[in-house]
Design a protein around this motif. Structure first.
Motif, PDB file in Angstrom:
ATOM      1  N   LEU A   1       0.754  -1.084  -0.150  1.00 30.83           N
ATOM      2  CA  LEU A   1       0.033   0.370   0.161  1.00 30.83           C
ATOM      3  C   LEU A   1       0.866   1.552   0.073  1.00 30.83           C
ATOM      4  O   LEU A   1       0.473   2.336  -1.268  1.00 30.83           O
ATOM      5  CB  LEU A   1      -0.932   0.033   1.479  1.00 30.83           C
ATOM      6  CG  LEU A   1      -2.054   0.946   1.492  1.00 30.83           C
ATOM      7  CD1 LEU A   1      -2.571   1.224  -0.105  1.00 30.83           C
ATOM      8  CD2 LEU A   1      -2.356   1.577   3.164  1.00 30.83           C
ATOM      9  N   ARG A   2       1.824   0.974   0.614  1.00 30.17           N
ATOM     10  CA  ARG A   2       2.218   2.147   1.158  1.00 30.17           C
ATOM     11  C   ARG A   2       3.387   2.892  -0.479  1.00 30.17           C
ATOM     12  O   ARG A   2       3.864   3.577  -0.472  1.00 30.17           O
ATOM     13  CB  ARG A   2       3.692   1.883   2.065  1.00 30.17           C
ATOM     14  CG  ARG A   2       4.986   3.277   2.089  1.00 30.17           C
ATOM     15  CD  ARG A   2       5.737   3.176   3.760  1.00 30.17           C
ATOM     16  NE  ARG A   2       4.572   2.830   4.981  1.00 30.17           N
ATOM     17  CZ  ARG A   2       4.596   1.636   5.229  1.00 30.17           C
ATOM     18  NH1 ARG A   2       5.502   1.363   5.070  1.00 30.17           N
ATOM     19  NH2 ARG A   2       3.927   1.056   6.900  1.00 30.17           N
ATOM     20  N   GLU A   3       3.709   1.884  -1.335  1.00 23.03           N
ATOM     21  CA  GLU A   3       4.442   1.460  -2.778  1.00 23.03           C
ATOM     22  C   GLU A   3       3.552   2.348  -3.580  1.00 23.03           C
ATOM     23  O   GLU A   3       4.274   3.485  -4.360  1.00 23.03           O
ATOM     24  CB  GLU A   3       5.118   0.099  -2.969  1.00 23.03           C
ATOM     25  CG  GLU A   3       5.674   0.564  -4.097  1.00 23.03           C
ATOM     26  CD  GLU A   3       6.544  -1.138  -4.755  1.00 23.03           C
ATOM     27  OE1 GLU A   3       6.571  -0.918  -6.074  1.00 23.03           O
ATOM     28  OE2 GLU A   3       6.166  -2.234  -4.116  1.00 23.03           O
ATOM     29  N   ALA A   4       2.531   2.311  -3.284  1.00 24.67           N
ATOM     30  CA  ALA A   4       1.616   2.341  -4.473  1.00 24.67           C
ATOM     31  C   ALA A   4       0.964   4.125  -3.869  1.00 24.67           C
ATOM     32  O   ALA A   4       1.124   4.879  -4.421  1.00 24.67           O
ATOM     33  CB  ALA A   4      -0.436   2.052  -4.098  1.00 24.67           C
ATOM     34  N   ILE A   5       1.106   4.266  -2.902  1.00 20.83           N
ATOM     35  CA  ILE A   5       0.842   5.763  -2.375  1.00 20.83           C
ATOM     36  C   ILE A   5       2.532   6.555  -2.435  1.00 20.83           C
ATOM     37  O   ILE A   5       2.122   7.633  -3.191  1.00 20.83           O
ATOM     38  CB  ILE A   5       1.111   5.546  -1.008  1.00 20.83           C
ATOM     39  CG1 ILE A   5      -0.836   5.134  -0.477  1.00 20.83           C
ATOM     40  CG2 ILE A   5       0.615   7.416  -0.279  1.00 20.83           C
ATOM     41  CD1 ILE A   5      -0.847   5.362   1.191  1.00 20.83           C
ATOM     42  N   GLN A   6       3.354   6.608  -3.016  1.00 15.43           N
ATOM     43  CA  GLN A   6       4.101   6.454  -3.663  1.00 15.43           C
ATOM     44  C   GLN A   6       4.170   6.840  -4.759  1.00 15.43           C
ATOM     45  O   GLN A   6       4.840   7.768  -5.243  1.00 15.43           O
ATOM     46  CB  GLN A   6       5.868   5.861  -2.674  1.00 15.43           C
ATOM     47  CG  GLN A   6       5.479   5.439  -1.347  1.00 15.43           C
ATOM     48  CD  GLN A   6       6.878   4.793  -1.165  1.00 15.43           C
ATOM     49  OE1 GLN A   6       7.274   3.591  -1.731  1.00 15.43           O
ATOM     50  NE2 GLN A   6       7.585   5.239   0.453  1.00 15.43           N
ATOM     51  N   LYS A   7       3.828   6.047  -5.830  1.00  8.36           N
ATOM     52  CA  LYS A   7       3.394   5.932  -6.686  1.00  8.36           C
ATOM     53  C   LYS A   7       2.794   7.311  -7.580  1.00  8.36           C
ATOM     54  O   LYS A   7       2.874   7.733  -7.825  1.00  8.36           O
ATOM     55  CB  LYS A   7       3.340   4.731  -7.521  1.00  8.36           C
ATOM     56  CG  LYS A   7       4.026   3.884  -7.505  1.00  8.36           C
ATOM     57  CD  LYS A   7       3.879   2.409  -8.294  1.00  8.36           C
ATOM     58  CE  LYS A   7       4.488   0.971  -8.288  1.00  8.36           C
ATOM     59  NZ  LYS A   7       4.753   0.077  -8.718  1.00  8.36           N
ATOM     60  N   LEU A   8       0.929   7.326  -6.678  1.00 10.25           N
ATOM     61  CA  LEU A   8       0.670   8.127  -7.010  1.00 10.25           C
ATOM     62  C   LEU A   8       0.988   9.210  -6.160  1.00 10.25           C
ATOM     63  O   LEU A   8       0.821  10.952  -7.105  1.00 10.25           O
ATOM     64  CB  LEU A   8      -0.497   8.284  -5.993  1.00 10.25           C
ATOM     65  CG  LEU A   8      -1.633   7.393  -6.394  1.00 10.25           C
ATOM     66  CD1 LEU A   8      -2.814   6.670  -5.405  1.00 10.25           C
ATOM     67  CD2 LEU A   8      -2.424   7.048  -7.642  1.00 10.25           C
ATOM     68  N   ALA A   9       2.084   9.804  -5.429  1.00  8.34           N
ATOM     69  CA  ALA A   9       2.316  10.451  -5.514  1.00  8.34           C
ATOM     70  C   ALA A   9       3.222  11.145  -5.939  1.00  8.34           C
ATOM     71  O   ALA A   9       3.577  12.721  -6.741  1.00  8.34           O
ATOM     72  CB  ALA A   9       2.562  11.024  -3.739  1.00  8.34           C
TER      73      ALA A   9
END
Length: 252
Positions: free
Chosen positions: A50-58
């Motif tokens: 999840l954290r990796e996905a959030i970083q990609k969207l950021a």
């Protein structure tokens, strides 16, 4: 020769789901996401994924982290009009009527599809927004009335279930807010006319609730025609006042 099929990364699947929620309007600009723990539980994924996905969207500029914690949908997402352009439009008399004409067409479509596609949840949201608008109007709470007016029209756009219409309306939020504020400033002294415009809001809402697309679109057009009529009448009154003042000044 067949190529090996690679399963998608969990983080990419999460990115796709979050992007879908933003495009559909479930997640709105400026809205805070649930905590990572809650999101991971909802998606049934690990927190690192999840954290990796959030970083990609950021990295795409879609999400942002704010001081004090939490991840948010970027506030400026879809804001197609910059502040300098807002000021230019706000100070140009012709632009007021151009924007009214544009809203006439755009919001007529929103009303049409809202009557055709709105769910009970959508209708309850419209009803709530209208109730808030009426309350601020009755209390003569001008600043909050302006915001409530925009939110009422945005609720109709959400009920249309057309993603392009919705995001166009949201992108124009600041411009519409300034436009409505200017309109109410111009016609505020005319209580009868303002009451008529609020009556148009009720008719528009009822047409949507009746599930009649043509009636809803007509009600939307009637609403904006009433606003235009009020503005034109106010302009005539101001012209007559200016003429009287000039005559009085010349006779001294």
């Amino acid at each position: 020769m067949y190529q090996r099929v690679r399963p998608p990364k969990i983080s990419d699947v999460i990115v796709e789901q979050l992007e879908t929620m933003i495009v559909e309007g479930t997640l709105k600009p400026g809205q805070r996401l649930p905590s990572e723990r809650d999101l991971a539980k909802q998606f049934e994924v690990s927190r690192p994924s999840l954290r990796e996905a959030i970083q990609k969207l950021a990295a795409k500029g879609i999400l942002e982290s704010r001081q004090g914690g939490g991840n948010y949908v970027t506030e400026q997402l879809g804001r197609g009009f910059s502040d300098p352009l807002l000021e230019l439009l706000a100070n140009h008399p012709e632009a007021q009527y151009d924007l009214l004409e544009f809203r006439h067409a755009l919001e007529g479509l929103c009303a049409y599809y809202a009557a055709l596609r709105s769910t009970e949840v959508d209708r309850e949201n419209i009803r709530t927004r209208h109730s808030e608008l009426q309350q601020f109007h009755d209390n003569k709470d001008f600043s909050n009335e302006v915001v409530a007016d925009v939110k009422f029209h945005l609720a109709i756009a959400e009920a249309a279930h057309n993603m392009v219409l919705l995001h166009m309306m949201r992108a124009l939020f600041d411009l519409f807010k300034q436009h409505i504020k200017d309109n109410l400033n111009d016609i505020y002294p005319q209580q009868a006319m303002r009451a008529n415009i609020h009556g148009q809001h009720r008719l528009l809402m009822q047409a949507i609730f009746d599930g009649d697309p043509e009636k809803a679109q007509s009600a939307s057009h009637a609403h904006f025609s009433s606003v235009e009529e009020a503005l034109l009448e106010q302009g005539k009154e101001q012209t007559r006042l200016d003429r009287s003042l000039r005559r009085t000044s010349n006779n001294r």
